[in-house]
Each structure stands twice: as C-alpha cells, then as structure tokens.
Write a protein that holds these residues in place. Structure first.
Motif, PDB file in Angstrom:
ATOM      1  N   ARG A 214       0.819  -1.201   0.000  1.00 44.97           N
ATOM      2  CA  ARG A 214       0.000   0.000   0.000  1.00 44.97           C
ATOM      3  C   ARG A 214       0.858   1.257   0.000  1.00 44.97           C
ATOM      4  N   SER A 215       0.367   2.251  -0.686  1.00 48.01           N
ATOM      5  CA  SER A 215       1.037   3.537  -0.737  1.00 48.01           C
ATOM      6  C   SER A 215       1.043   4.171   0.655  1.00 48.01           C
ATOM      7  N   THR A 216       2.020   5.031   0.889  1.00 49.99           N
ATOM      8  CA  THR A 216       2.039   5.775   2.149  1.00 49.99           C
ATOM      9  C   THR A 216       1.104   6.975   2.092  1.00 49.99           C
ATOM     10  N   ASN A 217       0.553   7.228   0.904  1.00 52.55           N
ATOM     11  CA  ASN A 217      -0.401   8.328   0.734  1.00 52.55           C
ATOM     12  C   ASN A 217      -1.796   7.824   1.059  1.00 52.55           C
ATOM     13  N   LEU A 218      -2.328   8.250   2.195  1.00 48.91           N
ATOM     14  CA  LEU A 218      -3.626   7.748   2.643  1.00 48.91           C
ATOM     15  C   LEU A 218      -4.742   8.076   1.657  1.00 48.91           C
ATOM     16  N   GLY A 219      -4.670   9.232   1.033  1.00 54.07           N
ATOM     17  CA  GLY A 219      -5.691   9.602   0.062  1.00 54.07           C
ATOM     18  C   GLY A 219      -5.743   8.617  -1.093  1.00 54.07           C
ATOM     19  N   GLU A 220      -4.583   8.202  -1.591  1.00 59.10           N
ATOM     20  CA  GLU A 220      -4.531   7.227  -2.671  1.00 59.10           C
ATOM     21  C   GLU A 220      -5.078   5.880  -2.224  1.00 59.10           C
ATOM     22  N   VAL A 221      -4.726   5.475  -1.007  1.00 59.79           N
ATOM     23  CA  VAL A 221      -5.191   4.188  -0.486  1.00 59.79           C
ATOM     24  C   VAL A 221      -6.711   4.183  -0.358  1.00 59.79           C
ATOM     25  N   PHE A 222      -7.275   5.246   0.235  1.00 63.46           N
ATOM     26  CA  PHE A 222      -8.730   5.315   0.380  1.00 63.46           C
ATOM     27  C   PHE A 222      -9.429   5.326  -0.975  1.00 63.46           C
ATOM     28  N   ALA A 223      -8.843   6.002  -1.954  1.00 65.26           N
ATOM     29  CA  ALA A 223      -9.436   6.041  -3.290  1.00 65.26           C
ATOM     30  C   ALA A 223      -9.460   4.658  -3.914  1.00 65.26           C
ATOM     31  N   ASP A 224      -8.349   3.938  -3.765  1.00 64.97           N
ATOM     32  CA  ASP A 224      -8.276   2.578  -4.310  1.00 64.97           C
ATOM     33  C   ASP A 224      -9.279   1.662  -3.620  1.00 64.97           C
ATOM     34  N   MET A 225      -9.370   1.777  -2.288  1.00 61.03           N
ATOM     35  CA  MET A 225     -10.273   0.907  -1.544  1.00 61.03           C
ATOM     36  C   MET A 225     -11.740   1.254  -1.804  1.00 61.03           C
TER      37      MET A 225
END
Length: 258
Positions: A214-225
């Motif tokens: 998982r990316s360390t960028n939380l925004g990217e992670v939430f978008a993917d999820m």
C-alpha cells in the motif's frame, strides 16, 4: 509408472490435496513437487472448488526438500527451482487454502504452511528452520514465512534452527490454531465451513487486497479501496448477498448441506 505421491479429491466444493509419500516423510521430491503443482493448478481453475485443504498421510506433514536428490548438486542446480512456484501458487491462489497438520514440518514444509491462508496443527506437531544446521540458508521460504512471523521470533528461529511446538507456532503467527490430534479434522472443517459462506470473487479479491503493498499516501489508499468496495457492492455477488440478507435466505453461492 511410479505410484502417485499426491492425491486430489473434490467433495462439496472442497478440494483436498494429500501428500502421500510417508517413506521419505513427505519430502519435496521432484515427483511430489510436480504432482503438487498440477493439483494446485487444477483446484485454482475449477469453478466448482471453493476451498483447498492441504493435508498428508503418515506421521510427518512435510520434512522439506528431498536431500537425497539434492546431494551432489551444484549451486544454482539443486533441482528445486520450481519450489518458489509452489509457494507462489499457494500464496496467490484465488481459492483460500487451509493446511492440516497432524505431524511435524521442517524447512520447506514450514514454508508451505506459511504460504497457506489458514494453518491448523495438532499439539504434537513440531517445526524448525533447520537450514543453517546443514549449511544452507532458508532463503526461498523466507518469502512466505517472514510476513507471518513476529520479527524477534524470526531472527531467533532462523538463526538457531531450534525446534518449537505448535503452541509457540500459534503465538508467533505461523499457525492459526493448535488442537489435539483427534480434533484437527473438526477444526479444519470449522474453517472450511466458514470460508464456504464467502462469495468466490469476493474471497479472491479480499485475499489479493490483503497481500498487496500500500502507498504511504492515505488519500490514494482510500481512493483505491473505495473503488474496490464499489465494484463489489454493485457487482452480481454483492447484489445477490444484499438481496439474500433482505430475504433472510442463504446466498446462491453457499453450498447445500448434506
């Protein structure tokens, strides 16, 4: 023609793969590795298979690589180059894999246990990373073992080669459950019954999600999820599951009871 060393049976959506080479403690000989790969491929490609159970005959689950075959081999030519493919098949299988041990696992056998999604063993089962004691390195199996083990335990057990029991294996993350030997089958059935309640595509996607970096960028992670969640909420399985819940019935993918 040599007798089969790995058996394959499908019943009620459960594919049971049985290591049956007790004469050499279910060591990972060339024949056993080849047959194990073939059966894992068959299970992954069979839409009727919901869960895979990996078990064994004899008193030992798997003693690791067949050292008689490896004796005299040069570096890079140990005849085991396909073993990483076996661990990868287990790790990435779209069907959940449950290991059932009524006896010990060593070296490569422990790598197999770690590669399975859920592992159940008898209290009597023991484990060891014995590689360093014969002058080799537990390199290949580290790929599946290290994500499971507590770091302190990994350093201790990889470096010492000490034998440890099933109770400790649960404590450090190698096993999910340790039970009396006569309770292994029932514990495995408990897990397979629960896994069969999950939708096939949802299980495969969840397993993939659990393994991805998982990316360390939380925004990217939430978008993917959010994208993944929406895909399955709106998909056929999600809609069937929601409808079944509203109608107070079992979803269509749940196997009929015997």
């Amino acid at each position: 023609m040599a007798d089969e060393l790995v058996h394959y049976e499908v019943r009620r959506g459960i594919a049971t793969i049985t290591l049956d080479s007790p004469h050499n403690r279910n060591a990972l000989s060339a024949q056993l590795r080849r047959e194990l790969r073939e059966h894992l491929t068959a299970a992954a490609g069979d839409d009727g298979v919901r869960v895979v159970v990996l078990t064994h005959t004899g008193t030992v689950f798997c003693s690791g690589m067949d050292l008689k075959e490896a004796a005299g081999a040069s570096a890079g030519d140990q005849g085991v180059n396909e073993f990483p493919a076996i661990l990868e098949q287990l790790w990435t299988s779209p069907k959940p894999v449950v290991a059932a041990l009524k006896g010990p696992a060593r070296a490569g056998g422990v790598g197999i246990v770690a590669a399975c999604d859920i592992s159940v063993a008898a209290h009597e089962a023991t484990f060891a990373f014995s590689e360093v004691r014969i002058g080799v390195v537990p390199a290949v199996i580290s790929v599946t073992v290290l994500p499971r083990l507590l770091p302190r335990a990994a350093h201790e057990l990889f470096l010492t080669g000490e034998t440890f029991d099933a109770t400790r294996a649960v404590q450090i993350g190698l096993l999910n459950s340790a039970v009396p030997v006569d309770g292994v089958d029932a514990e495995v059935r408990r897990y397979t019954d629960m896994l069969a309640l999950g939708a096939p595509n949802a299980l495969a996607a969840t397993k993939q999600m659990l393994q991805q970096e998982r990316s360390t960028n939380l925004g990217e992670v939430f978008a993917d999820m959010l994208k993944l969640s929406a895909q399955h909420f709106g998909g056929p399985e999600g809609q069937e599951g929601i409808t079944a819940f509203k109608e107070k019935r079992k979803p269509s993918w749940v196997p009929a009871e015997d």
